[in-house]
Enzyme design. Structure first.
Site, PDB file in Angstrom:
ATOM      1  N   SER A  61      99.604 -26.008   9.403  1.00 27.50           N
ATOM      2  CA  SER A  61     100.806 -26.840   9.360  1.00 27.50           C
ATOM      3  C   SER A  61     100.488 -28.287   9.716  1.00 27.50           C
ATOM      4  O   SER A  61     101.015 -29.220   9.104  1.00 27.50           O
ATOM      5  CB  SER A  61     101.857 -26.289  10.327  1.00 27.50           C
ATOM      6  OG  SER A  61     102.178 -24.954  10.009  1.00 27.50           O
ATOM      7  N   SER A 102     106.005 -24.986  11.109  1.00 24.15           N
ATOM      8  CA  SER A 102     105.316 -23.787  11.575  1.00 24.15           C
ATOM      9  C   SER A 102     105.540 -22.709  10.537  1.00 24.15           C
ATOM     10  O   SER A 102     106.681 -22.266  10.350  1.00 24.15           O
ATOM     11  CB  SER A 102     105.851 -23.341  12.933  1.00 24.15           C
ATOM     12  OG  SER A 102     105.417 -22.024  13.243  1.00 24.15           O
ATOM     13  N   SER A 104     104.863 -19.546  10.451  1.00 28.21           N
ATOM     14  CA  SER A 104     105.420 -18.309  11.006  1.00 28.21           C
ATOM     15  C   SER A 104     106.748 -18.521  11.716  1.00 28.21           C
ATOM     16  O   SER A 104     107.544 -17.599  11.836  1.00 28.21           O
ATOM     17  CB  SER A 104     104.434 -17.685  11.991  1.00 28.21           C
ATOM     18  OG  SER A 104     104.301 -18.513  13.141  1.00 28.21           O
ATOM     19  N   THR A 107     104.932 -20.399  16.405  1.00 26.88           N
ATOM     20  CA  THR A 107     103.834 -21.118  17.037  1.00 26.88           C
ATOM     21  C   THR A 107     104.289 -21.689  18.382  1.00 26.88           C
ATOM     22  O   THR A 107     105.237 -22.473  18.451  1.00 26.88           O
ATOM     23  CB  THR A 107     103.343 -22.258  16.127  1.00 26.88           C
ATOM     24  OG1 THR A 107     103.129 -21.743  14.812  1.00 26.88           O
ATOM     25  CG2 THR A 107     102.070 -22.869  16.668  1.00 26.88           C
ATOM     26  N   ARG A 154      96.910 -20.401   6.455  1.00 22.59           N
ATOM     27  CA  ARG A 154      95.923 -21.255   5.788  1.00 22.59           C
ATOM     28  C   ARG A 154      96.035 -21.178   4.277  1.00 22.59           C
ATOM     29  O   ARG A 154      95.581 -22.075   3.563  1.00 22.59           O
ATOM     30  CB  ARG A 154      94.513 -20.887   6.235  1.00 22.59           C
ATOM     31  CG  ARG A 154      94.039 -19.501   5.829  1.00 22.59           C
ATOM     32  CD  ARG A 154      92.701 -19.200   6.478  1.00 22.59           C
ATOM     33  NE  ARG A 154      92.119 -17.933   6.083  1.00 22.59           N
ATOM     34  CZ  ARG A 154      92.407 -16.765   6.617  1.00 22.59           C
ATOM     35  NH1 ARG A 154      93.300 -16.693   7.601  1.00 22.59           N
ATOM     36  NH2 ARG A 154      91.808 -15.665   6.193  1.00 22.59           N
ATOM     37  N   GLU A 239      87.476 -19.985   8.904  1.00 22.46           N
ATOM     38  CA  GLU A 239      88.388 -18.840   8.815  1.00 22.46           C
ATOM     39  C   GLU A 239      88.073 -17.922   7.640  1.00 22.46           C
ATOM     40  O   GLU A 239      88.119 -16.698   7.774  1.00 22.46           O
ATOM     41  CB  GLU A 239      89.833 -19.332   8.723  1.00 22.46           C
ATOM     42  CG  GLU A 239      90.334 -19.987  10.003  1.00 22.46           C
ATOM     43  CD  GLU A 239      91.834 -20.178   9.999  1.00 22.46           C
ATOM     44  OE1 GLU A 239      92.560 -19.166  10.029  1.00 22.46           O
ATOM     45  OE2 GLU A 239      92.283 -21.341   9.950  1.00 22.46           O
ATOM     46  N   HIS A 255      79.372 -45.032  14.514  1.00 25.67           N
ATOM     47  CA  HIS A 255      79.333 -45.635  15.844  1.00 25.67           C
ATOM     48  C   HIS A 255      78.898 -44.633  16.914  1.00 25.67           C
ATOM     49  O   HIS A 255      78.873 -44.981  18.101  1.00 25.67           O
ATOM     50  CB  HIS A 255      80.712 -46.212  16.199  1.00 25.67           C
ATOM     51  CG  HIS A 255      81.133 -47.330  15.297  1.00 25.67           C
ATOM     52  ND1 HIS A 255      80.954 -48.660  15.619  1.00 25.67           N
ATOM     53  CD2 HIS A 255      81.692 -47.314  14.067  1.00 25.67           C
ATOM     54  CE1 HIS A 255      81.407 -49.418  14.631  1.00 25.67           C
ATOM     55  NE2 HIS A 255      81.870 -48.622  13.672  1.00 25.67           N
ATOM     56  N   LYS A 349      95.102 -14.941  21.110  1.00 23.00           N
ATOM     57  CA  LYS A 349      96.549 -14.980  21.274  1.00 23.00           C
ATOM     58  C   LYS A 349      97.055 -13.792  22.078  1.00 23.00           C
ATOM     59  O   LYS A 349      98.021 -13.916  22.836  1.00 23.00           O
ATOM     60  CB  LYS A 349      97.220 -15.050  19.912  1.00 23.00           C
ATOM     61  CG  LYS A 349      97.016 -16.406  19.251  1.00 23.00           C
ATOM     62  CD  LYS A 349      97.645 -16.500  17.885  1.00 23.00           C
ATOM     63  CE  LYS A 349      97.490 -17.902  17.330  1.00 23.00           C
ATOM     64  NZ  LYS A 349      98.027 -18.049  15.972  1.00 23.00           N
TER      65      LYS A 349
END
Length: 364
Positions: A61, A102, A104, A107, A154, A239, A255, A349
Site C-alpha cells: 500500500s 490498507s 486488508s 494493518t 503485493r 517475497e 554520497h 505477526k
C-alpha cells in the site's frame, strides 16, 4: 549462449500454489476496475480546501503511494507525504487530505493513523478491501474505494496505485492524469502479452532476467521516478522469490553506498547490480549512472541496465513494475520455491499479536 528453458515446460507453474503468475493475466481488468471504482466514489470536499496530502500505508500500500508520488513529482500542486508509521506527523491537520490505504483493512500501523486522522478532523479517503478500516470509515461517513478481497497485497499493486492517481487528479493535486492512465493501461496490456508464461524464454524479457539473477544477490538502483520502482523490485524478490535483494537511489548513494563496494570481498561475485534507468533522467543523474557503474563494476559479478519504456512518467513506472513483478515470480519458480506463502511475515505477526492486547494484525 543458449538460455535454459525450465520456465517454458508444461509444469513450470506447478509450484505456484495460489496462481500468482496466472493472475498477472488479469492485470488489465484489475486496472480498469480500480479506475472505475475510484471514479465512482463521491468525494464531499472541494479541492481548494486541501493544502497538502498524506498517504498512510505499509508494504504494498505504501509503495503504491511512493510510485505515484515519484511519477508525478514534477506535477504535484501541493506537498504529498507518505506515512509508514503508527503516528501522524504534526503537520497533518484539518486541511490535509489523508488517504488511508490498507488492502486488508487490518494493518495495525495504518489503523492507528486512521484514528488520528479522524481525531484531527482531516478530510479522509480509504482504499481497502474491508476489515476494520472499512468499518470504521463507513461509520464516520468517510468515502471508501472498495477493492476485491482475497488477493495477496503485493499482487494488488495496480488496484492500490490507480485509485491514488484518480483521487489526486480529482482533488486537483495533479492535473489531467487521464492520458497518463490511458497510456499506462496500454503498457499493462503490452506487458501481459510479451512477458506472460506462454511467451518462450528467448522472447521473454522477464524470464531472461530471472535466469540472469538466479543464484545471485541483486542490488537494485533507481533514481527520481525509478527510485521507488527499485524498492518495489527489491520487495518483490524478497517475497516472491524468497531471496535477498537490496536497493538504493541515486544521487544519494553516490554520497555513501559507493564507498562500500571497496569491501565486497567474497560477496562481490554473488552480487548483481541492476540499474533501472529512465530516458528522461536529469542529465547529471544519467552521468552519475555511467560514472558510478565504472567505479563499482569491478567489485560485483555483473551489471544489468534496464531502461523504462513509455511517454509519460507513470507509463514508464508501470512498465518497470510489470517487468519486475513477472521477473520475481519466475525467479522464485527457478529457485524451486512457491512464490505465494510469506511464512516469515506470518510468524512475526503472530508474535506481535500475542502481546498486542488482542488487536488484529493484517497484511498491508
Amino acid at each position: 549462449m543458449t538460455v535454459p528453458k525450465p520456465l517454458d515446460q508444461p509444469d513450470a507453474l506447478a509450484l505456484d500454489s495460489i496462481g500468482l503468475v496466472a493472475d498477472m493475466a488479469n492485470s488489465v481488468a484489475a486496472f480498469d476496475a480500480a479506475r472505475a471504482g475510484a471514479e465512482a466514489v463521491e468525494i464531499p470536499w472541494k479541492p481548494e480546501a486541501i493544502r497538502n496530502v498524506a498517504i498512510c500505508g505499509m508494504g504494498g500500500s505504501a509503495i503504491a503511494a511512493d510510485l505515484v508520488a515519484g511519477a508525478f513529482r514534477e506535477r504535484l500542486r501541493v506537498p504529498v507525504g507518505v506515512v509508514r508509521d503508527y503516528y501522524l506527523p504534526g503537520w497533518i491537520s484539518d486541511d490535509t487530505l489523508v488517504i488511508v490505504s490498507s488492502y486488508s483493512g487490518e494493518t495495525e500501523e495504518t489503523l492507528t493513523a486512521c484514528m488520528q486522522a479522524l481525531e484531527r478532523g482531516s478530510p479522509s479517503i480509504g482504499i481497502t478491501s474491508g476489515g476494520k478500516l472499512a468499518g470504521r470509515y463507513a461509520d464516520e461517513g468517510i468515502p471508501i474505494v472498495p477493492l476485491p478481497p482475497g488477493l495477496q497485497p503485493r499482487a494488488a499493486i495496480l488496484r492500490l496505485l490507480v485509485p491514488l492517481v484518480v483521487m489526486l487528479d480529482r482533488m486537483g493535486v495533479i492535473a489531467s492524469a487521464g492520458a497518463d492512465l490511458d497510456e499506462s493501461r496500454d503498457m499493462v496490456s503490452e506487458s501481459v502479452a510479451t512477458l506472460g508464461p506462454d511467451v518462450p524464454s528467448e522472447d521473454n524479457g522477464a524470464k531472461t532476467l530471472a535466469h540472469s539473477l538466479l543464484n545471485t544477490v541483486p542490488i537494485i538502483w533507481g533514481a527520481e521516478a525509478t527510485s521507488p520502482v527499485a524498492q518495489r523490485w527489491k520487495c518483490q524478490i524478497n517475497e516472491n522469490a524468497k531471496a535477498p535483494a537490496y536497493w538504493a537511489s541515486l544521487p544519494e548513494l553516490d554520497h555513501n553506498e559507493i564507498c562500500g563496494f571497496e569491501g565486497m570481498g567474497e560477496f562481490g561475485p554473488m552480487a548483481r547490480l541492476v540499474m533501472l534507468r529512465d530516458p528522461r533522467h536529469h542529465r547529471q543523474v544519467g552521468r552519475r549512472f555511467e560514472l558510478t557503474r565504472e567505479i563499482v563494476e569491478p567489485a560485483v559479478g555483473g551489471v544489468l541496465e534496464i531502461t523504462a519504456d513509455g511517454n509519460s512518467p507513470l507509463a514508464r513506472v508501470v512498465d518497470l513494475i510489470m517487468l519486475g513483478d513477472y521477473m520475481s515470480l519466475y525467479l522464485g519458480l527457478l529457485r524451486g520455491v512457491d512464490p505465494g506463502p510469506v511464512e516469515a511475515i506470518g510468524r512475526l505477526k503472530s508474535g506481535l499479536s500475542a502481546t498486542s492486547n488482542g488487536q488484529a494484525l493484517g497484511p498491508a
